[in-house]
Structure formats: structure tokens, C-alpha cells
Design a protein around this motif. Structure first.
Motif, PDB file in Angstrom:
ATOM      1  N   GLY A   4      44.501  42.634  31.520  1.00  0.00           N
ATOM      2  CA  GLY A   4      43.762  43.568  30.689  1.00  0.00           C
ATOM      3  C   GLY A   4      43.170  42.998  29.422  1.00  0.00           C
ATOM      4  O   GLY A   4      42.661  43.761  28.590  1.00  0.00           O
ATOM      5  N   TYR A   5      43.215  41.663  29.241  1.00  0.00           N
ATOM      6  CA  TYR A   5      42.664  41.083  28.018  1.00  0.00           C
ATOM      7  C   TYR A   5      41.139  41.019  28.033  1.00  0.00           C
ATOM      8  O   TYR A   5      40.512  40.910  26.984  1.00  0.00           O
ATOM      9  CB  TYR A   5      43.228  39.672  27.810  1.00  0.00           C
ATOM     10  CG  TYR A   5      44.693  39.663  27.448  1.00  0.00           C
ATOM     11  CD1 TYR A   5      45.105  40.044  26.179  1.00  0.00           C
ATOM     12  CD2 TYR A   5      45.651  39.303  28.385  1.00  0.00           C
ATOM     13  CE1 TYR A   5      46.455  40.043  25.846  1.00  0.00           C
ATOM     14  CE2 TYR A   5      46.997  39.299  28.062  1.00  0.00           C
ATOM     15  CZ  TYR A   5      47.399  39.671  26.795  1.00  0.00           C
ATOM     16  OH  TYR A   5      48.713  39.685  26.474  1.00  0.00           O
ATOM     17  N   TYR A   6      40.522  41.051  29.239  1.00  0.00           N
ATOM     18  CA  TYR A   6      39.065  40.934  29.360  1.00  0.00           C
ATOM     19  C   TYR A   6      38.494  42.140  30.108  1.00  0.00           C
ATOM     20  O   TYR A   6      37.594  42.009  30.939  1.00  0.00           O
ATOM     21  CB  TYR A   6      38.692  39.643  30.093  1.00  0.00           C
ATOM     22  CG  TYR A   6      39.216  38.397  29.429  1.00  0.00           C
ATOM     23  CD1 TYR A   6      38.546  37.842  28.348  1.00  0.00           C
ATOM     24  CD2 TYR A   6      40.386  37.786  29.877  1.00  0.00           C
ATOM     25  CE1 TYR A   6      39.025  36.700  27.731  1.00  0.00           C
ATOM     26  CE2 TYR A   6      40.874  36.650  29.267  1.00  0.00           C
ATOM     27  CZ  TYR A   6      40.192  36.110  28.190  1.00  0.00           C
ATOM     28  OH  TYR A   6      40.663  34.989  27.576  1.00  0.00           O
ATOM     29  N   THR A   7      39.011  43.314  29.828  1.00  0.00           N
ATOM     30  CA  THR A   7      38.580  44.505  30.566  1.00  0.00           C
ATOM     31  C   THR A   7      37.107  44.816  30.328  1.00  0.00           C
ATOM     32  O   THR A   7      36.336  45.038  31.272  1.00  0.00           O
ATOM     33  CB  THR A   7      39.444  45.706  30.161  1.00  0.00           C
ATOM     34  OG1 THR A   7      40.815  45.407  30.440  1.00  0.00           O
ATOM     35  CG2 THR A   7      39.034  46.945  30.941  1.00  0.00           C
ATOM     36  N   ASN A   8      36.697  44.826  29.069  1.00  0.00           N
ATOM     37  CA  ASN A   8      35.299  45.168  28.755  1.00  0.00           C
ATOM     38  C   ASN A   8      34.332  44.145  29.331  1.00  0.00           C
ATOM     39  O   ASN A   8      33.274  44.496  29.870  1.00  0.00           O
ATOM     40  CB  ASN A   8      35.121  45.271  27.245  1.00  0.00           C
ATOM     41  CG  ASN A   8      35.930  46.410  26.652  1.00  0.00           C
ATOM     42  OD1 ASN A   8      36.150  47.423  27.317  1.00  0.00           O
ATOM     43  ND2 ASN A   8      36.385  46.246  25.421  1.00  0.00           N
ATOM     44  N   ARG A   9      34.695  42.867  29.230  1.00  0.00           N
ATOM     45  CA  ARG A   9      33.816  41.836  29.781  1.00  0.00           C
ATOM     46  C   ARG A   9      33.724  41.946  31.299  1.00  0.00           C
ATOM     47  O   ARG A   9      32.641  41.779  31.885  1.00  0.00           O
ATOM     48  CB  ARG A   9      34.330  40.457  29.381  1.00  0.00           C
ATOM     49  CG  ARG A   9      34.312  40.219  27.873  1.00  0.00           C
ATOM     50  CD  ARG A   9      34.825  38.834  27.530  1.00  0.00           C
ATOM     51  NE  ARG A   9      34.856  38.625  26.080  1.00  0.00           N
ATOM     52  CZ  ARG A   9      35.283  37.507  25.503  1.00  0.00           C
ATOM     53  NH1 ARG A   9      35.711  36.486  26.264  1.00  0.00           N
ATOM     54  NH2 ARG A   9      35.284  37.391  24.189  1.00  0.00           N
ATOM     55  N   LEU A  10      34.860  42.221  31.930  1.00  0.00           N
ATOM     56  CA  LEU A  10      34.839  42.364  33.391  1.00  0.00           C
ATOM     57  C   LEU A  10      34.020  43.579  33.813  1.00  0.00           C
ATOM     58  O   LEU A  10      33.297  43.537  34.817  1.00  0.00           O
ATOM     59  CB  LEU A  10      36.271  42.471  33.916  1.00  0.00           C
ATOM     60  CG  LEU A  10      37.114  41.197  33.829  1.00  0.00           C
ATOM     61  CD1 LEU A  10      38.541  41.478  34.266  1.00  0.00           C
ATOM     62  CD2 LEU A  10      36.515  40.098  34.688  1.00  0.00           C
ATOM     63  N   ARG A  11      34.127  44.659  33.053  1.00  0.00           N
ATOM     64  CA  ARG A  11      33.321  45.837  33.380  1.00  0.00           C
ATOM     65  C   ARG A  11      31.828  45.543  33.257  1.00  0.00           C
ATOM     66  O   ARG A  11      31.025  45.925  34.119  1.00  0.00           O
ATOM     67  CB  ARG A  11      33.704  46.987  32.454  1.00  0.00           C
ATOM     68  CG  ARG A  11      35.072  47.583  32.752  1.00  0.00           C
ATOM     69  CD  ARG A  11      35.397  48.685  31.767  1.00  0.00           C
ATOM     70  NE  ARG A  11      36.718  49.261  32.034  1.00  0.00           N
ATOM     71  CZ  ARG A  11      37.291  50.189  31.260  1.00  0.00           C
ATOM     72  NH1 ARG A  11      36.650  50.643  30.191  1.00  0.00           N
ATOM     73  NH2 ARG A  11      38.482  50.659  31.570  1.00  0.00           N
ATOM     74  N   MET A  12      31.460  44.864  32.177  1.00  0.00           N
ATOM     75  CA  MET A  12      30.051  44.527  31.992  1.00  0.00           C
ATOM     76  C   MET A  12      29.565  43.593  33.098  1.00  0.00           C
ATOM     77  O   MET A  12      28.466  43.765  33.649  1.00  0.00           O
ATOM     78  CB  MET A  12      29.854  43.882  30.621  1.00  0.00           C
ATOM     79  CG  MET A  12      28.399  43.565  30.290  1.00  0.00           C
ATOM     80  SD  MET A  12      28.198  42.931  28.623  1.00  0.00           S
ATOM     81  CE  MET A  12      29.125  41.396  28.772  1.00  0.00           C
ATOM     82  N   LEU A  13      30.397  42.605  33.464  1.00  0.00           N
ATOM     83  CA  LEU A  13      30.012  41.681  34.528  1.00  0.00           C
ATOM     84  C   LEU A  13      29.880  42.405  35.865  1.00  0.00           C
ATOM     85  O   LEU A  13      28.944  42.148  36.640  1.00  0.00           O
ATOM     86  CB  LEU A  13      31.055  40.564  34.630  1.00  0.00           C
ATOM     87  CG  LEU A  13      30.773  39.456  35.651  1.00  0.00           C
ATOM     88  CD1 LEU A  13      29.476  38.741  35.301  1.00  0.00           C
ATOM     89  CD2 LEU A  13      31.926  38.469  35.696  1.00  0.00           C
ATOM     90  N   THR A  14      30.776  43.349  36.138  1.00  0.00           N
ATOM     91  CA  THR A  14      30.693  44.118  37.384  1.00  0.00           C
ATOM     92  C   THR A  14      29.439  44.974  37.425  1.00  0.00           C
ATOM     93  O   THR A  14      28.734  45.047  38.449  1.00  0.00           O
ATOM     94  CB  THR A  14      31.938  45.003  37.532  1.00  0.00           C
ATOM     95  OG1 THR A  14      33.107  44.186  37.486  1.00  0.00           O
ATOM     96  CG2 THR A  14      31.908  45.758  38.848  1.00  0.00           C
ATOM     97  N   ALA A  15      29.131  45.631  36.290  1.00  0.00           N
ATOM     98  CA  ALA A  15      27.917  46.459  36.238  1.00  0.00           C
ATOM     99  C   ALA A  15      26.661  45.613  36.429  1.00  0.00           C
ATOM    100  O   ALA A  15      25.728  46.002  37.148  1.00  0.00           O
ATOM    101  CB  ALA A  15      27.859  47.207  34.906  1.00  0.00           C
ATOM    102  N   VAL A  16      26.638  44.423  35.803  1.00  0.00           N
ATOM    103  CA  VAL A  16      25.476  43.544  35.960  1.00  0.00           C
ATOM    104  C   VAL A  16      25.339  43.084  37.409  1.00  0.00           C
ATOM    105  O   VAL A  16      24.232  43.045  37.975  1.00  0.00           O
ATOM    106  CB  VAL A  16      25.594  42.344  35.001  1.00  0.00           C
ATOM    107  CG1 VAL A  16      24.539  41.294  35.318  1.00  0.00           C
ATOM    108  CG2 VAL A  16      25.434  42.809  33.561  1.00  0.00           C
ATOM    109  N   GLY A  17      26.461  42.746  38.050  1.00  0.00           N
ATOM    110  CA  GLY A  17      26.406  42.317  39.448  1.00  0.00           C
ATOM    111  C   GLY A  17      25.919  43.414  40.376  1.00  0.00           C
ATOM    112  O   GLY A  17      25.080  43.183  41.255  1.00  0.00           O
ATOM    113  N   VAL A  18      26.427  44.642  40.173  1.00  0.00           N
ATOM    114  CA  VAL A  18      25.982  45.760  41.017  1.00  0.00           C
ATOM    115  C   VAL A  18      24.501  46.052  40.792  1.00  0.00           C
ATOM    116  O   VAL A  18      23.736  46.298  41.735  1.00  0.00           O
ATOM    117  CB  VAL A  18      26.848  47.002  40.737  1.00  0.00           C
ATOM    118  CG1 VAL A  18      26.273  48.223  41.444  1.00  0.00           C
ATOM    119  CG2 VAL A  18      28.276  46.767  41.198  1.00  0.00           C
ATOM    120  N   GLY A  19      24.064  46.014  39.522  1.00  0.00           N
ATOM    121  CA  GLY A  19      22.641  46.247  39.246  1.00  0.00           C
ATOM    122  C   GLY A  19      21.754  45.181  39.856  1.00  0.00           C
ATOM    123  O   GLY A  19      20.682  45.478  40.403  1.00  0.00           O
ATOM    124  N   ALA A  20      22.188  43.915  39.775  1.00  0.00           N
ATOM    125  CA  ALA A  20      21.394  42.838  40.372  1.00  0.00           C
ATOM    126  C   ALA A  20      21.321  42.990  41.886  1.00  0.00           C
ATOM    127  O   ALA A  20      20.259  42.797  42.500  1.00  0.00           O
ATOM    128  CB  ALA A  20      21.999  41.485  40.001  1.00  0.00           C
TER     129      ALA A  20
END
Length: 352
Positions: free
Chosen positions: A326-342
Motif C-alpha cells: 500500500g505504499y504506492y497506491t496512488n501511483r498504481l491507480r494512476m498507472l492502471t488508469a493510464v494503461g486502460v485509457g491507452a
């Protein structure tokens, strides 16, 4: 002299007492400070141990929550898969049931049609059963020979009692039979000639006059495409569909180019005789259906690919968040959203 010594001795004692008192005061203050420092160290150590325990408890609760979330996600995925399979089975059963109902309906309709045809034939036979003129199948009525109806036979008279055979010996005389008209010779039945297909009028597509032959051919081709679009629209094919170039080229039966001399120069005009036959329409309709089915399959595959991409991104996010505690939750969420959008953008551009 003695008094002076006594005074000095008293002063020395008083100074020594003051010095001893100050020393004791300094020693007591240092001990007090040391005791306070030791107590502060003990309090800090206990607070640090409490903080470590709280951190371990929070980490354990976070891991437990992540495991529960992962279990919930997996359970939801299993439920969704089971619901999808059940819906697919229900749709397949409904399809089979509809097919069975259609077959039963067709069978019932065929039976009703056969019964109606049989009843119509029986009615026709009953209608012509009392006609005295015999009707031979395959001949016309004007070729039949007329025959008068037969005279009804007189019933036999009852025999008188005691005289058997008297009524039979004295039966009523029969009327003479009417002479039959001589039968006319049957005319030869005309042979049916096969239906000839009427010749279709020639249809020419004339392009705009142009300065060069290439531009004349391009204008004629553009005019042909417009005519083909109008022809397809008249046969319930939308104008938005563009037929393949090879099929349009295959419709050209003949192409003629005319050279026209004008006052301002020489211009060219191209005339094309296309093929607007039903066979060509069947070919274009089949191509339209194939392209429509292909487009629907591509759209369905793209939707499934996007759904699978979203599920894969969600699973990867859950695993990565659990691995990083849980130390990189926000970064992982942003990376997941960017991947799904791409992935969605790539699929959209691929479809378009």
C-alpha cells in the motif's frame, strides 16, 4: 589575637558550609536531571515500541483488508463468469427452443397447406363429378365430345302373388337409345415454348468532359460510383456502404472514349456501359452482408478485448498494491488508469 583567629575560623566554617551546600545542590540537580533523562528515555522507548506495535497491527490489518479485497474481486469475477455462462446457456437453449418452434410451425403450416390442397382437389372433383362430358387431364373443354345423359331405367314391377315370373316376362319396353354424335378428331396440343427473357436496354454512364484522358476516366468513374450508389439504395442497401473497387471495376462491360474538338481546344468524354444485372446485384448484396458481419465481429472482439484488458489491469493493480503493502497506491491507480485509457484508445483507432 584569639578573637581574630576565632572570627576567621567561624568565617571559614561558614564558607565551607556554604560551599558544601552548593555542592550538594549541584549534585542533587545533576541526579535529578539524570533521572529525568532516564525517565524520558524510558518513555521514548515505550512510545517507540507502542508505535512499532501499532504499525505492525496496521500493516496486518492492511494486508488482511487487501486479502479480503482480492478474495472479493476473485469471487466477483467467478460470479460474473458463472452468470455469463448461465446467460450463454440460456440464450443457446432459447435459440434451440425457437428453432424447434419454428420447425414445428413450418411443419404445421405445411400440413395445413397439404390439407387445404387436398380439400380443394376434392371439392374440384366433386364439382366436376356430375358433368356428363368426360374430362381428360391435359385437354381443353372445347375438344371434348358432347354426350346426352342416359335415360333413367324404369323400376321392375312387383310380381303378383301366385304368378312368379309374370312381371319379368312382361317388363316395360325400353326406349331406343339416342344416336351419338360422331366424335371430332382431337387437335394436336400446342407445345409450350420456353419463356424468353426480355433484352435489357443498354445503359450508359457518361462522365464530364475533361481536358485529359486521365481526368475523363476519373470523372466517368466518379459518375459510375454515384450511379451504383443510387442503384444499391433502390435495392435496400444503404448509401453509406461503399462497394469494393474490384466489384465496381468488374461491373464495367465496355468503356469508350470520345475526342471532341472545340473552338478552345480538344476535350475528352468517357462513356461506360455498366452491368446492372440481378446476378451483379446478388454479388454486391453478398459482399455487403459479408462486410456487415465482419464489422460486427470486429466490434464484438474489440469489446471483449477491452473488457479483458480492464480485468487484467485490475488484477495487476491488486497484486502490485499487495506486494508494495500500500505504499504506492496512488501511483498504481494512476498507472492502471493510464494503461486502460491507452488500451481503449488503441482499440478505438484500430476499429476506426
Amino acid at each position: 589575637m584569639k578573637r581574630l583567629l576565632i572570627v576567621l575560623l567561624v568565617i571559614a566554617l561558614i564558607g565551607w558550609s556554604f560551599a558544601a551546600a552548593a555542592r550538594r545542590r549541584r549534585v542533587s540537580e545533576s541526579e535529578y536531571q539524570y533521572a529525568r533523562a532516564a525517565e524520558a528515555r524510558r518513555e521514548a522507548a515505550s512510545a517507540q515500541s507502542d508505535a512499532r506495535r501499532e504499525a505492525r497491527r496496521a500493516a496486518e490489518e492492511a494486508r488482511r483488508a487487501m486479502r479480503e479485497a482480492r478474495d472479493e474481486a476473485q469471487r466477483a469475477l467467478r460470479e460474473a463468469g458463472r452468470e455469463i455462462r448461465e446467460a450463454f446457456h440460456e440464450a443457446r437453449e432459447a435459440w434451440h427452443q425457437a428453432g424447434d418452434e419454428n420447425r414445428d410451425a413450418w411443419a404445421e403450416g405445411a400440413d395445413e397447406v397439404r390439407e387445404a390442397v387436398a380439400e380443394a382437389a376434392q371439392d374440384a372433383r366433386e364439382c366436376v363429378a356430375d358433368i356428363p362430358v368426360p374430362i381428360v387431364p391435359g385437354t381443353r373443354t372445347v375438344e371434348a365430345s358432347p354426350e346426352p345423359p342416359r335415360a333413367p331405367e324404369s323400376p321392375e314391377a312387383p310380381e303378383p302373388p301366385g304368378f312368379p315370373g309374370l312381371a319379368r316376362d312382361h317388363a316395360a319396353p325400353q326406349p331406343p337409345a339416342a344416336p351419338q354424335a360422331p366424335s371430332r378428331p382431337r387437335a394436336a396440343r400446342p407445345q409450350a415454348t420456353p419463356a424468353t427473357r426480355p433484352a435489357e436496354p443498354e445503359r450508359w454512364v457518361v462522365g464530364l468532359v475533361s481536358v485529359t484522358e486521365e481526368r475523363a476516366h476519373a470523372e466517368a468513374r466518379k459518375k459510375l460510383e454515384q450511379e451504383v450508389s443510387d442503384w444499391l439504395e433502390s435495392h435496400d442497401i444503404p448509401r453509406s456502404w461503399t462497394p469494393p473497387a474490384r466489384l465496381v471495376e468488374g461491373m464495367i462491360r465496355e468503356s469508350r472514349i470520345s475526342r471532341i474538338d472545340k473552338e478552345y481546344g480538344t476535350v475528352y468524354e468517357v462513356r461506360i456501359r455498366p452491368d446492372f444485372s440481378p446476378e451483379r446485384m446478388a454479388t454486391l448484396r453478398q459482399a455487403y452482408r459479408d462486410q456487415l458481419v465482419r464489422g460486427r465481429l470486429v466490434l464484438l472482439g474489440s469489446a471483449l478485448a477491452f473488457v479483458l484488458t480492464c480485468l487484467a489491469a485490475l488484477s495487476g493493480y491488486i497484486r502490485a498494491d499487495e506486494a508494495t503493502r500500500g505504499y504506492y497506491t496512488n501511483r498504481l491507480r494512476m498507472l492502471t488508469a493510464v494503461g486502460v485509457g491507452a488500451a481503449g484508445g488503441a482499440i478505438y483507432h484500430w476499429i476506426a
